[in-house]
Write a protein that holds these residues in place. Structure first.
Motif, PDB file in Angstrom:
ATOM      1  N   ARG A   1       0.820  -1.205   0.000  1.00 47.65           N
ATOM      2  CA  ARG A   1       0.000   0.000   0.000  1.00 47.65           C
ATOM      3  C   ARG A   1       0.865   1.271   0.000  1.00 47.65           C
ATOM      4  O   ARG A   1       0.602   2.209  -0.735  1.00 47.65           O
TER       5      ARG A   1
ATOM      6  N   TYR B   1      -3.663   3.847  -1.637  1.00 49.02           N
ATOM      7  CA  TYR B   1      -5.119   3.848  -1.476  1.00 49.02           C
ATOM      8  C   TYR B   1      -5.674   5.272  -1.494  1.00 49.02           C
ATOM      9  O   TYR B   1      -6.570   5.593  -2.241  1.00 49.02           O
ATOM     10  N   THR B   2      -5.120   6.113  -0.625  1.00 49.38           N
ATOM     11  CA  THR B   2      -5.693   7.450  -0.469  1.00 49.38           C
ATOM     12  C   THR B   2      -5.037   8.499  -1.349  1.00 49.38           C
ATOM     13  O   THR B   2      -5.534   9.617  -1.463  1.00 49.38           O
TER      14      THR B   2
ATOM     15  N   LEU C   1      -2.447  10.060  -0.690  1.00 49.95           N
ATOM     16  CA  LEU C   1      -1.758  11.066   0.125  1.00 49.95           C
ATOM     17  C   LEU C   1      -0.248  10.838   0.058  1.00 49.95           C
ATOM     18  O   LEU C   1       0.214   9.702   0.051  1.00 49.95           O
TER      19      LEU C   1
ATOM     20  N   HIS D   1      -5.150  24.617   0.008  1.00 51.06           N
ATOM     21  CA  HIS D   1      -4.302  23.968   1.005  1.00 51.06           C
ATOM     22  C   HIS D   1      -2.817  24.259   0.827  1.00 51.06           C
ATOM     23  O   HIS D   1      -2.179  23.695  -0.050  1.00 51.06           O
TER      24      HIS D   1
ATOM     25  N   VAL E   1      -4.562   9.000  -7.436  1.00 50.23           N
ATOM     26  CA  VAL E   1      -5.429   7.829  -7.521  1.00 50.23           C
ATOM     27  C   VAL E   1      -5.845   7.581  -8.974  1.00 50.23           C
ATOM     28  O   VAL E   1      -5.813   6.453  -9.458  1.00 50.23           O
TER      29      VAL E   1
ATOM     30  N   ILE F   1     -10.484  10.402   6.024  1.00 50.25           N
ATOM     31  CA  ILE F   1      -9.523  10.747   4.979  1.00 50.25           C
ATOM     32  C   ILE F   1      -9.848  12.160   4.516  1.00 50.25           C
ATOM     33  O   ILE F   1     -10.987  12.461   4.135  1.00 50.25           O
ATOM     34  N   GLY F   2      -8.848  13.013   4.615  1.00 51.47           N
ATOM     35  CA  GLY F   2      -9.003  14.385   4.136  1.00 51.47           C
ATOM     36  C   GLY F   2      -7.931  14.683   3.113  1.00 51.47           C
ATOM     37  O   GLY F   2      -7.311  13.770   2.562  1.00 51.47           O
ATOM     38  N   SER F   3      -7.703  15.967   2.870  1.00 50.08           N
ATOM     39  CA  SER F   3      -6.710  16.339   1.862  1.00 50.08           C
ATOM     40  C   SER F   3      -5.287  16.285   2.386  1.00 50.08           C
ATOM     41  O   SER F   3      -4.345  16.402   1.635  1.00 50.08           O
TER      42      SER F   3
ATOM     43  N   LYS G   1      -2.719  15.414   6.293  1.00 47.26           N
ATOM     44  CA  LYS G   1      -2.635  14.696   7.566  1.00 47.26           C
ATOM     45  C   LYS G   1      -3.522  15.284   8.652  1.00 47.26           C
ATOM     46  O   LYS G   1      -4.141  14.571   9.417  1.00 47.26           O
TER      47      LYS G   1
ATOM     48  N   LYS H   1     -13.084  13.880   3.471  1.00 46.73           N
ATOM     49  CA  LYS H   1     -13.645  13.485   2.177  1.00 46.73           C
ATOM     50  C   LYS H   1     -14.367  12.159   2.368  1.00 46.73           C
ATOM     51  O   LYS H   1     -15.232  11.789   1.589  1.00 46.73           O
TER      52      LYS H   1
ATOM     53  N   GLN I   1     -13.372  -4.188   2.007  1.00 48.36           N
ATOM     54  CA  GLN I   1     -13.019  -3.128   1.056  1.00 48.36           C
ATOM     55  C   GLN I   1     -13.932  -3.180  -0.166  1.00 48.36           C
ATOM     56  O   GLN I   1     -14.452  -2.159  -0.623  1.00 48.36           O
TER      57      GLN I   1
ATOM     58  N   TYR J   1     -12.404   8.720  -6.899  1.00 50.26           N
ATOM     59  CA  TYR J   1     -11.453   8.857  -5.800  1.00 50.26           C
ATOM     60  C   TYR J   1     -11.944   8.137  -4.550  1.00 50.26           C
ATOM     61  O   TYR J   1     -11.233   7.352  -3.938  1.00 50.26           O
TER      62      TYR J   1
ATOM     63  N   HIS K   1     -11.862   4.375  -4.363  1.00 51.13           N
ATOM     64  CA  HIS K   1     -10.508   3.861  -4.241  1.00 51.13           C
ATOM     65  C   HIS K   1      -9.950   4.117  -2.836  1.00 51.13           C
ATOM     66  O   HIS K   1      -9.434   3.218  -2.185  1.00 51.13           O
ATOM     67  N   ALA K   2     -10.123   5.354  -2.406  1.00 56.12           N
ATOM     68  CA  ALA K   2      -9.537   5.750  -1.115  1.00 56.12           C
ATOM     69  C   ALA K   2     -10.182   5.011   0.049  1.00 56.12           C
ATOM     70  O   ALA K   2      -9.556   4.802   1.092  1.00 56.12           O
TER      71      ALA K   2
ATOM     72  N   LYS L   1     -10.637   2.071   0.451  1.00 49.82           N
ATOM     73  CA  LYS L   1      -9.857   0.881   0.790  1.00 49.82           C
ATOM     74  C   LYS L   1      -8.856   1.186   1.908  1.00 49.82           C
ATOM     75  O   LYS L   1      -8.603   0.369   2.779  1.00 49.82           O
ATOM     76  N   GLY L   2      -8.295   2.397   1.825  1.00 51.74           N
ATOM     77  CA  GLY L   2      -7.359   2.819   2.868  1.00 51.74           C
ATOM     78  C   GLY L   2      -8.057   2.976   4.202  1.00 51.74           C
ATOM     79  O   GLY L   2      -7.532   2.598   5.251  1.00 51.74           O
ATOM     80  N   MET L   3      -9.272   3.534   4.140  1.00 46.01           N
ATOM     81  CA  MET L   3     -10.026   3.705   5.379  1.00 46.01           C
ATOM     82  C   MET L   3     -10.335   2.344   6.002  1.00 46.01           C
ATOM     83  O   MET L   3     -10.207   2.156   7.210  1.00 46.01           O
TER      84      MET L   3
ATOM     85  N   GLU M   1      -8.676  -0.421   5.736  1.00 44.65           N
ATOM     86  CA  GLU M   1      -7.476  -1.004   6.325  1.00 44.65           C
ATOM     87  C   GLU M   1      -7.162  -0.358   7.673  1.00 44.65           C
ATOM     88  O   GLU M   1      -6.837  -1.040   8.655  1.00 44.65           O
ATOM     89  N   GLU M   2      -7.275   0.968   7.720  1.00 40.05           N
ATOM     90  CA  GLU M   2      -6.992   1.667   8.982  1.00 40.05           C
ATOM     91  C   GLU M   2      -7.987   1.253  10.073  1.00 40.05           C
ATOM     92  O   GLU M   2      -7.629   1.084  11.232  1.00 40.05           O
TER      93      GLU M   2
END
Lengths: 754, 293
Positions: A436, A621-622, A624, A682, A746, B185-187, B189, B195, B248, B267, B270-271, B273-275, B277-278
């Motif tokens: 990942r 994934y994200t 970032l 940002h 992505v 998940i945002g833009s 850290k 989002k 996921q 987006y 796809h993203a 999936k990261g959420m 996992e976390e």
């Protein structure tokens, strides 16, 4: 006494002159200034991207108690001007009024309200009703190239175009075995200074005094004089403490408006923009779309390059031509090549206006060319560091276009030292991650200049005097942007005259009392040119002081020693006279003042260079990006104040990282802007900002003061491409549009999979 | 200029009196981190503002027999730093610790986050997953409870009457075998608007099997909602790599169903999936997705 590299004041990290005032909140920015009878002004900006104003109804606003007056196109001067013009005699396209009757972007200036307090001014501004005949808008600069039915200005949509180069580019591209082409887009970027635009104008008799955090007092004076049609002598501009500019306050944007409001109301007026107005209604870094082709041979020698760049000037011309030329000049001063062509076209669009932004085109140029170079290296299966080392310019190379000599340019050393410190070889060869989180490395090189020599008049007059307390006053139109310019000048004067910093007063720009300066704080010229002037005039004063002192001390001039505020005959070291006492003696015995005035004209404009190395970790994934490590190596000539240099580099990296991954003024197809505040525009914030490891290469320049060269702008040049190269390296993509937002990453990943 | 009235009740009785007179142009002021901005941006111009900051009864986190109650005046910082909340309701601690900036969290309240009813409100998602209730007080002096979901209409609109106020958020204790997690998940850290955000509460038996699951998602429509399809996937399974993959996939499907054709669909599907996992790491530990359990 001074010996090379063994300085008493040069290279030392002394704090800036106003550090305590700033840290304790005592400093008075223009936003803190209040004068008797002061009124408050608020601008009304357009909410359509393109349209003719049919009517403006100010009746409701005017009825609000506390509203003093309201100004629009109807009751303001109809004099065209161009705020980019910083010197009389510059032939610029004049296309802007104080207030417009035809709005050309979402943010164009429609009206101003003057009221007894800020709140009423804002409330009244919101009550003004503007009716537009909405016109079709051009948002995309490439559309502007071909679209001629929509005319943003009568003169057509091409603001400027220029092709330059040498060699036979077409022939090389016909024959070359490897050609790599990329089309790369860079964003409109907001300067994001903490202090938004602000000015205070005070009328008194027929004189208007303007306090402004500006970069060029004489430019503000000139533009106010031209836009309001009043003599230069009736406009006094005083540079106020600066809460950040980065080029955003380079052009006088609100000063002519503020001066006009003060002149008409006969009262002091302070005009302040809020963050949204600063984002949409001032200046931006120009968006660019570059198509770059590079031809190489098998061994990685660059045979030729061809760059075609479209520059989005936005709704007005301002520096559409200067930015195109500035970018072009850098294009020829980075790599050794025999065949090069640069074509630039600046176009009008119905979008926020382009202007100076830290790097003045260099960040965009390198964002395009250095991304392409990594694709070349990848294409011929070469390490991008090795590839660049093969082609970079060497110290004392000449400018192939006949521009000023490159000087002692140390880019090769920058790359070598940086690669070693970064651990490039190991990291580049490291097996690719497949999970990942994927790490990647990237690097890029950059170049910038040291002033205007070779392009525009580049001189400054300075006055210096030593008083009977042995204190020195340096008077000139410098502008401390927060970078420490005042302290830099103190350090230079201190080194020459061997006098402690606390005894040296350095004044900033005031058009009434400062001697003339040709260009202000632009073009990375301040340390190099103004610092050069400070050194020269200190030497002149020193010589004069030594000459008269030798008469009084009855010795040869060569025997005079100046040391720590005392002057003496080196053969009689026990008879030391304080500088002040000696000045007093000279007054009495020779009726002579210890002062000097000198106009210093810059003798050179060498290249300044940097190499940036970046390691990132991309969350596949994200999307970032976590920036893990940055090594920034700078060819600085000589650091006058080491901590200031580090601060400049970190700040430049911060701005460039924003361009790489998050900053973009977003417009929809109708030209409406969605990034109106820092909640969705940002900038890189503290949790996301990595440490920057900084390495300085200090190989002195022949002409800079104590060998110094510029750093303020070059520090923002190489970071964006280095970061995007690292991202592409991490995830095997070829993202070619900045910023590489999570969404773009992505999207590229999804495409790559397919 | 229109006048604005500020009421400053010092206790619940005074608050009742204020609520009695409240109408549709009255606003309750908690931390003010949304309200003041909305007033400044002219999105709101309340005639009356009822400032809750003087009501001391609202500033406590109380442990009751079967639930915890968080007063409407408790700041997000106080919530996320509370050791009992951290231990028993990690999803809420995680969500409150990630709202806005430190300065915002030092002022903002959960009650305000609910009252503002933003589609991406971070605290709403875990509160729904934790089956929290809101203790309300109205102008008649009546106290009653409603589910969080009922307080929110969606797309920034609340579903509360002008004469009622959230005074407490009441969260029932979970069984000891339960655990919870939140992720956003945002833009970037930190200091970022979600989002995507999600909260999961699971009950795991001694065989390491999920016997109960609640999954709530935010930022995917007008208001946070329950993903029954995702819960079904988790039920009666052991947390491992394969289950994560199923989780996921089902949430990607859930995104497709929630925001079909929206610009952000690609987006988010796809993203997420990261959420997932976390959330798994927070619920079951890093080792579960490495296939070691």
């Amino acid at each position: 006494m001074m010996t090379e590299g063994n300085y008493k004041y040069i290279g030392k990290s002394v704090p800036r002159h106003d550090a305590i005032e700033k840290a304790t909140g005592k400093i008075k920015y223009v936003g803190d200034m209040k004068v008797n009878g002061m009124l408050y002004a608020r601008l009304v900006l357009s909410h359509v991207a393109h349209g003719k104003i049919k009517s403006i109804d100010i009746s409701k606003a005017k009825d609000l108690p506390g509203v003093v007056d309201i100004f629009t196109y109807d009751n303001s001067p109809k004099i065209l001007y161009n705020a980019h013009k910083w010197m009389s005699g510059m032939d610029e396209v004049l296309d802007q009024y104080l207030f417009t009757d035809k709005v050309r972007f979402y943010g164009d200036r429609v009206a101003a309200v003057v009221a007894t307090n800020d709140k009423i001014a804002k409330m009244a501004a919101d009550l003004i009703e503007v009716e537009y005949e909405v016109l079709p808008a051009i948002i995309d600069p490439e559309t502007s190239l071909i679209e001629d039915s929509i005319k943003i200005h009568e003169r057509g949509n091409i603001a400027f175009s220029k092709t330059m180069g040498y060699g036979d580019v077409d022939k090389v591209f016909d024959k070359a075995s490897y050609i790599f082409e990329d089309k790369i887009i860079t964003p409109k970027q907001h300067h994001a200074a903490m202090e938004t635009h602000v000015a205070l104008a005070i009328p008194s008799g027929d004189m208007i005094t303007i306090y402004t955090p500006c970069q060029v007092v004489f430019q503000v004076q000139l533009i106010v004089s031209e836009a309001l049609n009043i003599p230069l002598s009736k406009v006094r501009v005083i540079k106020a403490p600066m809460g950040g500019s980065f080029g955003g306050k380079g052009q006088p944007i609100i000063e002519p408006v503020c001066a006009f409001l003060a002149k008409e109301t006969g009262r002091p007026v302070r005009l302040t923009l809020d963050r949204t107005q600063s984002i949409i209604g001032t200046r931006t870094r120009h968006k660019t779309i570059g198509t770059v082709k590079t031809a190489v041979d098998k061994k990685g020698k660059i045979l030729g390059r061809d760059l075609d760049i479209v520059i989005d000037s936005g709704a007005y011309h301002t520096n559409a031509s200067a930015i195109a030329m500035a970018m072009g000049k850098k294009f020829f001063r980075m790599y050794k090549m025999d065949n090069v062509r640069y074509s630039a076209t600046s176009v009008y669009t119905n979008t926020p206006v382009g202007g100076a932004c830290r790097g003045y085109g260099s960040p965009q140029l390198h964002a395009i060319t250095e991304l392409n170079l990594d694709n070349v290296a990848r294409g011929i299966n070469m390490d991008p560091v090795e590839f660049r080392l093969k082609n970079l310019v060497h110290p004392f190379d000449k400018d192939p276009m006949g521009g000023p000599d490159l000087g002692n340019g140390q880019i090769i050393e920058c790359v070598k030292r940086g690669a070693e410190a970064f651990g490039w070889k190991e990291k580049w060869k490291r097996p690719k991650d497949s999970g990942r989180y994927r790490k990647g490395v990237g690097m890029a090189c950059g170049t910038h200049g040291n002033g205007y020599y070779g392009a525009y008049p580049d001189f400054i007059t300075m006055d210096i005097k030593m008083n009977s307390n042995g204190e020195v006053i340096l008077n000139s139109a410098i502008h401390d942007m927060g970078c420490g310019t005042v302290t830099i000048m103190q350090q230079i004067v201190a080194e020459v005259l061997d006098l402690e910093l606390s005894k040296i007063t350095v004044l900033e720009g005031d058009t009434l009392s400062s001697p003339y300066d040709s260009a202000g704080t632009q073009a990375s010229r301040v340390t190099y040119v103004c610092g050069g002037a400070a050194k020269k005039i200190s030497e002149i004063l020193k010589d004069k002081f030594a000459k008269y002192s030798s008469k009084i001390l009855n010795c040869y001039e060569e025997d005079i020693v100046m040391e720590g505020g005392y002057i003496y005959n080196k053969n009689k070291p026990d008879k030391k006279v304080g500088y002040g006492d000696m000045v007093s003696n000279i007054y009495h015995q020779y009726s002579m003042d210890m002062s000097a005035s000198y106009t210093y004209s810059s003798p050179a404009n060498p290249g300044v260079y940097a190499a940036n190395f970046v390691e990132v970790e991309v969350d596949t994934y994200t999307g970032l990006v976590n920036v893990l490590d940055i090594v920034a190596v700078h060819d600085i000539g000589r650091a006058i104040n080491r901590d200031f240099v580090y601060g400049q580099v970190q700040g430049g990296i911060h701005l460039g990282l924003g361009m790489a991954i998050s900053e973009n003024i977003e417009l929809d197809e109708n030209g409406r802007i969605s990034t109106l505040n820092f909640s969705n525009y940002h900038v890189i914030n503290a949790p996301s900002m990595p440490d920057v490891r900084i390495i300085l290469i200090e190989e002195e320049d022949e002409f800079g003061p104590f060998g110094a060269k510029s750093v303020g702008e070059i520090s923002a040049v190489a970071i964006a491409p280095a970061t995007l190269n690292a991202i592409n390296n991490a995830i095997g993509t070829n993202i070619s549009q900045y910023p590489a937002t999570p969404e773009r990453i992505v999207e590229a990943l999804v495409k790559t999979k397919k | 200029m229109q006048m604005m009235k500020i009421e400053t009740p010092n206790n619940l009785d005074e608050l009742i009196n204020c609520l009695k007179n409240a109408d549709s142009s009255s606003c309750l002021l908690g931390g003010g981190t949304d309200l003041i901005i909305n007033i400044n941006n002219k999105k709101l111009y309340p005639n009356t503002i009822i400032d809750l900051s003087g009501v001391n009864e609202l500033k406590e986190i109380k442990k009751n027999g079967s639930s915890i109650s968080i007063g409407a005046g408790v700041t997000l910082t106080e919530v996320c730093e509370n050791s009992f909340v951290k231990e028993k309701f990690p999803a809420l601690a995680q969500a409150t610790s990630q709202v806005g900036s430190t300065q915002i969290r030092n002022r903002a309240t959960i009650a305000g986050n609910i009252g503002n009813s933003s589609p991406c409100a971070d605290t709403v998602v875990p509160l729904m997953a934790l089956n929290a209730k809101l203790k309300m007080l109205n102008g008649n002096g009546e106290y009653y409870h409603i589910p969080v979901d009922k307080a929110i209409k969606g797309s920034g609109k609340k579903n509360l009457k002008p004469n009622e106020a959230i005074i407490e958020i009441v969260i029932p204790y979970l069984k000891d075998t339960c655990s919870s997690a939140f992720y956003k998940i945002g833009s970037r850290k930190a200091v970022t608007i979600s989002k995507l955000n999600g909260a999961v509460v699971v009950d795991i038996n001694l065989n390491n099997t999920i016997v109960n699951a609640k999954v709530f998602l935010g930022s995917l429509g007008p208001k946070a909602f329950r993903s029954i399809m995702a819960e079904k996937v988790l039920m009666n399974k052991k947390p491992n790599k394969e289950l994560l993959s199923e989780f996921q996939n089902i949430l990607m499907k859930q995104v497709d169903e929630a925001i079909p054709g929206r610009g952000s669909q690609l987006y988010k599907r796809h993203a997420i999936k990261g959420m997932c996992e976390e959330l798994f790491i927070r619920l079951f530990g890093e080792s579960c997705i490495r296939g070691e359990i």
